[in-house]
Design an enzyme around this catalytic site. Structure first.
Site, PDB file in Angstrom:
ATOM      1  N   PRO A   1       0.959  -1.192   0.223  1.00  0.00           N
ATOM      2  CA  PRO A   1       0.042  -0.017  -0.189  1.00  0.00           C
ATOM      3  C   PRO A   1       0.964   1.215  -0.115  1.00  0.00           C
ATOM      4  O   PRO A   1       1.779   1.189   0.737  1.00  0.00           O
ATOM      5  CB  PRO A   1      -0.773   0.034   1.418  1.00  0.00           C
TER       6      PRO A   1
ATOM      7  N   LYS B   1      -3.901  -4.421   5.940  1.00  0.00           N
ATOM      8  CA  LYS B   1      -2.510  -4.815   5.913  1.00  0.00           C
ATOM      9  C   LYS B   1      -1.544  -4.532   6.832  1.00  0.00           C
ATOM     10  O   LYS B   1      -1.647  -3.624   7.458  1.00  0.00           O
ATOM     11  CB  LYS B   1      -2.464  -4.454   4.297  1.00  0.00           C
TER      12      LYS B   1
END
Length: 114
Positions: A2, A34
């Protein structure tokens, strides 16, 4: 992988930059579910940026992540706008956000791809 890129015409004082980056990193990790160990945040402040014909505080964000859930982008938008309203006092209606979910083979890391 990300990655959140924050581009803004506001100037973030040097002393506040680490806190903003850390807060944004935690927010993205929680938002996407995440590990934060994979999150990257890029802050580009003090940029030339005109939005709606004025140079009032504004921002452009890019959020990229493998498997980004398209059905959740409205929620992501709300959370990221709230982050900038809170941290930089940028009104939500002066923020654009681009979401992207690149294919794994088109995102590199550690000498390979995901």
């Amino acid at each position: 992988m990300p990655t959140l890129r924050i581009l803004t015409n506001t100037q973030v004082p040097a002393a506040e930059r680490p806190n903003l980056l850390a807060h944004a990193s935690r927010t993205v990790a929680e938002l996407l579910g995440k590990p934060e160990t994979y999150v990257m945040v890029i802050l580009e402040d003090g940029r030339d940026l005109l939005f709606a014909g004025t140079s009032s505080p504004a921002a452009y964000l890019e959020l990229k992540s493998l498997g980004l859930a398209e059905l959740r982008t409205a929620h992501y938008s709300r959370v990221l706008c709230d982050l900038l309203v809170e941290s930089l006092d940028i009104p939500a209606d002066r923020i654009y956000i681009e979401f992207a979910a690149p294919p794994r083979h088109l995102f590199g890391w550690n000498g390979g791809t995901f």
